[in-house]
Design an enzyme around this catalytic site. Structure first.
Site, mmCIF file in Angstrom:
data_model
loop_
_atom_site.group_PDB
_atom_site.id
_atom_site.type_symbol
_atom_site.label_atom_id
_atom_site.label_comp_id
_atom_site.label_asym_id
_atom_site.label_seq_id
_atom_site.Cartn_x
_atom_site.Cartn_y
_atom_site.Cartn_z
ATOM 1 N N HIS A 136 49.041 32.164 -24.377
ATOM 2 C CA HIS A 136 50.167 31.238 -24.527
ATOM 3 C C HIS A 136 49.651 29.805 -24.663
ATOM 4 C CE1 HIS A 136 52.649 34.587 -22.987
ATOM 5 N NE2 HIS A 136 53.644 33.967 -23.571
ATOM 6 N N LYS A 140 52.295 26.170 -20.667
ATOM 7 C CA LYS A 140 52.990 27.221 -19.921
ATOM 8 C C LYS A 140 52.613 27.145 -18.443
ATOM 9 C CE LYS A 140 54.099 32.138 -19.829
ATOM 10 N NZ LYS A 140 55.541 31.916 -19.590
#
Ligand code: NAD
Length: 229
Positions: A136, A140
């Site tokens: 990600h 995040k």
């Protein structure tokens, strides 16, 4: 009588997902985002006038969202990830009297990945070692991702084992989200991968869940239920 559009309270409205949901909702004649809340905004007054609340904010908001929704008997769509065991049980308790869709991933593709992972374990049996790799963007906040945790729970349940599934979490650049389930067997390796290239896939799924949940009885639902998988 219910109005012809669904009145949505959007929580976490100033965030990446909040903006993606607002953008799609603007183009959808069936949806009216009547209130937007973000950090510091009171949730309770906004909850009163909506048909459903969609939460893509932070786990710190969970208790207040569940309390306000329970008070006004409003359905919830919860997309926020990273909940503690206690925060999850707050959601489970609220779902005894409210319809709630709680999903670590609202994309159709990832929910088919869950289904394929279940099928792969059934067919491959116990001789294959499994692992998950998720990547990600650097912003995040939680790791492993909620989707990777859902995949691990699914793998444990299907393999009927309490052994933890190894998860590698990579945070780099602006990657929207990638998940790979790896099955390592004697002399062969199977990989199932989903790559998200746009947040719209989660936003579309969340709006679809919001339209679906308003006519459901109390209970805790997943995207599997929404999609009928
Ligand atoms: P983000 O950081 O861009 O946005 C979060 C927003 O929530 C921010 O505007 C922040 O100010 C606000 N916020 C923080 N605490 C709050 C509080 N107590 N009350 C109200 N608002 C608060 O994050 P994002 O990328 O938009 O993701 C939001 C959440 O959704 C994360 O938990 C993420 O993991 C999750 N997510 C889930 C899915 C899914 O399909 N389930 C997909 C993408 C992201």
């Amino acid at each position: 009588m219910r109005s012809s559009f669904v009145r949505v309270l959007l929580i976490g409205a100033a965030g990446r997902m909040g903006k993606a949901i607002s953008g799609l909702a603007n183009e959808d004649p069936k949806i009216d985002v009547i209130a937007r809340c973000d950090l510091g905004d009171p949730i309770e007054p906004a909850m009163r006038n909506c048909d459903v609340a969609i939460d893509f904010s932070h786990v710190d908001a969970t208790t207040e969202i569940c309390r306000a929704a329970s008070q006004d008997h409003k359905p919830l769509v919860i997309g926020t990830t990273g909940h503690s065991t206690e925060q999850r049980s707050t959601i489970e308790k609220a779902a005894q009297s409210l319809p709630i869709v709680f999903a670590s991933n609202f994309s159709i593709g990832v929910n088919v990945l869950f289904w394929l992972t279940h099928k792969a374990v059934e067919q491959l049996g116990g001789n294959f070692d499994v692992a998950i790799v998720e990547t990600h963007h650097k912003m995040k906040k939680d790791a492993p991702s909620g989707t990777a945790k859902t995949l691990a729970e699914l793998l444990k349940a299907t393999r009927k084992t309490a052994s933890e599934i190894p998860i590698e979490s990579i945070r780099k650049g602006d990657v929207v989200g990638e998940h790979t389930v790896i099955f390592n067997g004697p002399g062969e390796r199977l990989e199932l991968t989903h790559r998200a290239s746009s947040r719209e896939i989660f936003a579309r799924g969340a709006l679809c869940a919001a339209e679906w949940i308003i006519s459901q009885p109390p209970g805790l639902y997943s995207m599997k239920d929404v999609l009928g998988l």
